[in-house]
Scaffold this motif. Structure first.
Motif, PDB file in Angstrom:
ATOM      1  N   UNK A  69       0.802  -1.217   0.000  1.00 44.92           N
ATOM      2  CA  UNK A  69       0.000   0.000   0.000  1.00 44.92           C
ATOM      3  C   UNK A  69       0.833   1.265   0.000  1.00 44.92           C
ATOM      4  N   UNK A  70       2.062   1.182  -0.488  1.00 38.52           N
ATOM      5  CA  UNK A  70       2.933   2.351  -0.561  1.00 38.52           C
ATOM      6  C   UNK A  70       2.542   3.148  -1.800  1.00 38.52           C
ATOM      7  N   UNK A  71       2.106   4.366  -1.607  1.00 37.31           N
ATOM      8  CA  UNK A  71       1.566   5.157  -2.715  1.00 37.31           C
ATOM      9  C   UNK A  71       2.572   6.179  -3.238  1.00 37.31           C
ATOM     10  N   UNK A  72       2.681   6.213  -4.554  1.00 37.71           N
ATOM     11  CA  UNK A  72       3.452   7.230  -5.251  1.00 37.71           C
ATOM     12  C   UNK A  72       2.447   8.090  -6.004  1.00 37.71           C
ATOM     13  N   UNK A  73       2.360   9.342  -5.646  1.00 40.16           N
ATOM     14  CA  UNK A  73       1.385  10.249  -6.245  1.00 40.16           C
ATOM     15  C   UNK A  73       1.944  10.817  -7.546  1.00 40.16           C
ATOM     16  N   UNK A  74       1.126  10.750  -8.594  1.00 37.03           N
ATOM     17  CA  UNK A  74       1.521  11.213  -9.921  1.00 37.03           C
ATOM     18  C   UNK A  74       0.428  12.106 -10.498  1.00 37.03           C
ATOM     19  N   UNK A  99     -16.236   1.398  -6.165  1.00 37.18           N
ATOM     20  CA  UNK A  99     -16.918   2.300  -5.233  1.00 37.18           C
ATOM     21  C   UNK A  99     -16.622   3.769  -5.474  1.00 37.18           C
ATOM     22  N   UNK A 100     -15.592   4.047  -6.269  1.00 34.97           N
ATOM     23  CA  UNK A 100     -15.295   5.416  -6.647  1.00 34.97           C
ATOM     24  C   UNK A 100     -14.589   6.253  -5.600  1.00 34.97           C
ATOM     25  N   UNK A 101     -14.115   5.640  -4.535  1.00 36.71           N
ATOM     26  CA  UNK A 101     -13.449   6.431  -3.508  1.00 36.71           C
ATOM     27  C   UNK A 101     -11.967   6.084  -3.508  1.00 36.71           C
ATOM     28  N   UNK A 102     -11.587   5.119  -2.707  1.00 33.42           N
ATOM     29  CA  UNK A 102     -10.207   4.657  -2.606  1.00 33.42           C
ATOM     30  C   UNK A 102     -10.215   3.182  -2.967  1.00 33.42           C
ATOM     31  N   UNK A 107      -6.973  -7.043  -5.103  1.00 37.16           N
ATOM     32  CA  UNK A 107      -7.533  -6.680  -6.407  1.00 37.16           C
ATOM     33  C   UNK A 107      -9.050  -6.607  -6.389  1.00 37.16           C
ATOM     34  N   UNK A 108      -9.623  -6.612  -5.207  1.00 43.27           N
ATOM     35  CA  UNK A 108     -11.076  -6.543  -5.055  1.00 43.27           C
ATOM     36  C   UNK A 108     -11.620  -5.226  -5.602  1.00 43.27           C
ATOM     37  N   UNK A 109     -12.693  -5.301  -6.349  1.00 43.18           N
ATOM     38  CA  UNK A 109     -13.474  -4.160  -6.863  1.00 43.18           C
ATOM     39  C   UNK A 109     -12.700  -3.291  -7.844  1.00 43.18           C
ATOM     40  N   UNK A 110     -11.681  -3.855  -8.481  1.00 41.94           N
ATOM     41  CA  UNK A 110     -10.944  -3.091  -9.494  1.00 41.94           C
ATOM     42  C   UNK A 110     -11.722  -3.082 -10.806  1.00 41.94           C
ATOM     43  N   UNK A 111     -11.835  -1.896 -11.374  1.00 44.91           N
ATOM     44  CA  UNK A 111     -12.479  -1.728 -12.675  1.00 44.91           C
ATOM     45  C   UNK A 111     -11.387  -1.266 -13.644  1.00 44.91           C
ATOM     46  N   UNK A 112     -11.258  -1.930 -14.801  1.00 47.42           N
ATOM     47  CA  UNK A 112     -10.202  -1.561 -15.742  1.00 47.42           C
ATOM     48  C   UNK A 112     -10.315  -0.119 -16.218  1.00 47.42           C
ATOM     49  N   UNK A 113      -9.164   0.507 -16.407  1.00 45.98           N
ATOM     50  CA  UNK A 113      -9.088   1.856 -16.941  1.00 45.98           C
ATOM     51  C   UNK A 113      -9.119   2.911 -15.857  1.00 45.98           C
ATOM     52  N   UNK A 114      -8.746   4.135 -16.240  1.00 47.98           N
ATOM     53  CA  UNK A 114      -8.782   5.233 -15.277  1.00 47.98           C
ATOM     54  C   UNK A 114     -10.219   5.578 -14.907  1.00 47.98           C
ATOM     55  N   UNK A 115     -10.375   6.296 -13.822  1.00 47.66           N
ATOM     56  CA  UNK A 115     -11.694   6.777 -13.420  1.00 47.66           C
ATOM     57  C   UNK A 115     -12.314   7.500 -14.619  1.00 47.66           C
ATOM     58  N   UNK A 121      -7.499  11.492  -7.188  1.00 46.39           N
ATOM     59  CA  UNK A 121      -7.401  10.456  -6.158  1.00 46.39           C
ATOM     60  C   UNK A 121      -8.053   9.131  -6.570  1.00 46.39           C
ATOM     61  N   UNK A 122      -8.536   8.982  -7.798  1.00 49.83           N
ATOM     62  CA  UNK A 122      -9.377   7.837  -8.132  1.00 49.83           C
ATOM     63  C   UNK A 122      -8.828   6.872  -9.176  1.00 49.83           C
ATOM     64  N   UNK A 123      -7.646   7.132  -9.740  1.00 47.28           N
ATOM     65  CA  UNK A 123      -7.071   6.227 -10.734  1.00 47.28           C
ATOM     66  C   UNK A 123      -5.741   5.691 -10.233  1.00 47.28           C
ATOM     67  N   UNK A 124      -5.488   4.397 -10.490  1.00 49.10           N
ATOM     68  CA  UNK A 124      -4.346   3.718  -9.881  1.00 49.10           C
ATOM     69  C   UNK A 124      -3.692   2.738 -10.857  1.00 49.10           C
ATOM     70  N   UNK A 125      -2.475   2.349 -10.539  1.00 52.51           N
ATOM     71  CA  UNK A 125      -1.782   1.222 -11.158  1.00 52.51           C
ATOM     72  C   UNK A 125      -0.837   0.686 -10.091  1.00 52.51           C
ATOM     73  N   UNK A 126      -0.548  -0.595 -10.123  1.00 48.95           N
ATOM     74  CA  UNK A 126       0.266  -1.158  -9.044  1.00 48.95           C
ATOM     75  C   UNK A 126       1.433  -1.981  -9.584  1.00 48.95           C
TER      76      UNK A 126
END
Length: 147
Positions: A69-74, A99-102, A107-115, A121-126
């Motif tokens: 859960x180490x976050x790099x903000x971009x 859920x549109x929050x965090x 990998x639970x509740x991941x939806x492909x593509x950016x928000x 605060x709503x788009x991620x990659x890991x």
């Protein structure tokens, strides 16, 4: 009184392998200090960050790869993902949370593509380092008030 997070300790099994990985991402090497008794500490800092990571020999008693859960903000999730991948790192696809929050754990509740609204605060990659310490790229374009 201000309290700034400036160092995160990463548990790794192979100090030189971890150092090579993070330097390969373009992170600045701040220190690599070894003592005669086998103690060694390596500190690197991601580009633009005020917070560094430290790992080494006898630096952490945590199991190697147990940090997550180490976050790099971009500012641009797709460009950041491409940049990390260009360094030879296996980066997961860009996703947003159902859920549109965090994002949820794992990998639970991941939806492909950016928000779809590209909400800050709503788009991620890991991705993970060679030991499995887990990193998340998080797109933030507009900060919450007071941040």
């Amino acid at each position: 009184m201000d309290m700034r997070l400036e160092v995160v300790v990463l548990p790794v099994s192979d100090v030189d392998r971890a150092k090579t990985f993070y330097e390969g991402l373009g992170w600045r090497l701040d220190a690599d200090v070894a003592a005669d008794d086998g103690f060694r500490v390596v500190q690197l800092t991601p580009p633009g960050s005020a917070c560094s990571v430290i790992f080494g020999a006898r630096v952490s008693s945590a199991a190697p790869g147990s940090a997550g859960g180490l976050h790099l903000v971009v500012e641009d999730i797709e460009a950041a993902r491409a940049e990390v991948a260009a360094h030879g790192v296996d980066v997961g696809p860009v996703f947003h949370d159902a859920g549109g929050v965090f994002h949820h754990a794992g990998e639970e509740a991941r939806v492909p593509g950016p928000d779809p609204r590209r909400t800050s605060y709503s788009s991620f990659a890991s991705f993970s380092d060679p030991d499995g310490n887990g990193w998340v790229l998080q797109e933030i374009t507009t900060r919450l008030p007071g941040r």
